[in-house]
Design an enzyme around this catalytic site. Structure first.
Site, short mmCIF file in Angstrom:
data_model
loop_
_atom_site.label_atom_id
_atom_site.label_comp_id
_atom_site.label_asym_id
_atom_site.label_seq_id
_atom_site.Cartn_x
_atom_site.Cartn_y
_atom_site.Cartn_z
N LYS A 190 109.92 -37.09 38.18
CA LYS A 190 110.88 -38.13 37.80
C LYS A 190 112.03 -38.13 38.80
CE LYS A 190 110.10 -35.76 34.49
NZ LYS A 190 109.08 -34.68 34.23
N ASP A 212 114.47 -27.14 33.99
CA ASP A 212 114.58 -28.43 33.30
C ASP A 212 115.36 -28.27 32.00
OD1 ASP A 212 112.51 -26.86 32.26
OD2 ASP A 212 111.20 -28.58 31.86
N ARG A 213 115.15 -27.17 31.29
CA ARG A 213 115.91 -26.89 30.07
C ARG A 213 117.38 -26.70 30.40
NH1 ARG A 213 112.88 -21.98 27.29
NH2 ARG A 213 114.36 -22.40 25.58
#
Length: 242
Positions: free
Chosen positions: A13, A99-100
């Site tokens: 993304k 990502d967390r």
């Protein structure tokens, strides 16, 4: 403008950032050499490339693309013990998926003094508790919708979920509907149970925040009020890279 990229387990993304204002969102899979390069290789040359990755085996190909396209190496960001408004109790801190961490940073940027439960609905579903002081208390991980469906099908090939885009209930009258309903309602129930438990630490004013590719699919099954921010990880990366 800065190019922000999130290399996930199954998709990449991206967004373009001017300060912390994001635009030009896009995504692609890893199915071939040109799967995402056409979307990324726009007319603008980035001033920098900020990247996070939970798929390290994808990093070399991505870095090569950046070098060939812009003669520029991406700058990779990692999870930290403390930074960008978040202090982590995870052990060791670097083992927390970046990502967390970025999603927590994004949530703190939106709600600097609020306790939040950040739910990322992707390949895995992560439910992370960040208190009002910005301390990440810990979280839980369960299989995402696609991962759970694939695991079930691998063990029992006849148990496939319906692919129709509609609401499913607790009374499926075909095997496909029963599997789809079980996966969706099961994931929603797990999220709500974990949020209820996390509020014992976070306080009853904690906000339930959803992000990730399957968030929109799961929200109709939640009975708890929640907020949806589709690009929370990239918002957090914008803060980290600013």
């Amino acid at each position: 403008m800065r190019l922000l990229c999130d290399l996930g387990n199954t998709r990449i993304k991206w967004a373009w950032a001017e300060g912390v204002v994001l635009s030009g969102f896009g995504s692609g899979d890893y199915s071939g050499a040109d799967a995402y390069s056409a979307g990324l290789a726009g007319p603008v040359r980035p001033t920098m490339i900020a990247a996070i990755s939970v798929a390290p085996h994808r990093n070399e190909a991505f870095a090569r693309f950046c070098e060939e396209r812009w003669a520029m190496a991406p700058r990779w960001y990692q999870s930290a013990r403390a930074g960008f408004g978040v202090a982590s109790l995870y052990e060791p801190p670097a083992s927390l998926g970046v990502d967390r961490f970025a999603a927590q940073v994004g949530a703190r940027a939106r709600f600097p003094r609020a306790a939040v439960c950040v739910v990322d609905c992707g390949t895995a579903i992560t439910i992370d508790a960040v208190d009002g002081d910005g301390v990440f208390q810990g979280g839980a991980i369960l299989p995402g919708l696609s991962a759970a469906a694939e695991a079930l099908r691998a063990i029992a090939p006849r148990l496939t979920a319906s692919a129709q885009d509609r609401l499913y209930g607790a009374y499926g009258r075909t095997t496909q509907d029963a599997v789809a309903g079980g996966l969706l309602l099961g994931a929603a129930g797990a999220i709500e149970r974990l949020f209820r438990d996390q509020r014992a630490v976070l306080g009853h004013d904690a906000r339930l925040i959803l992000t990730g590719g399957d968030a929109a699919r799961l929200i109709p099954y939640l009975t708890t009020p929640c907020e949806h921010y589709a690009h929370l990880i990239l918002e957090g990366l914008a803060v980290m890279a600013s």
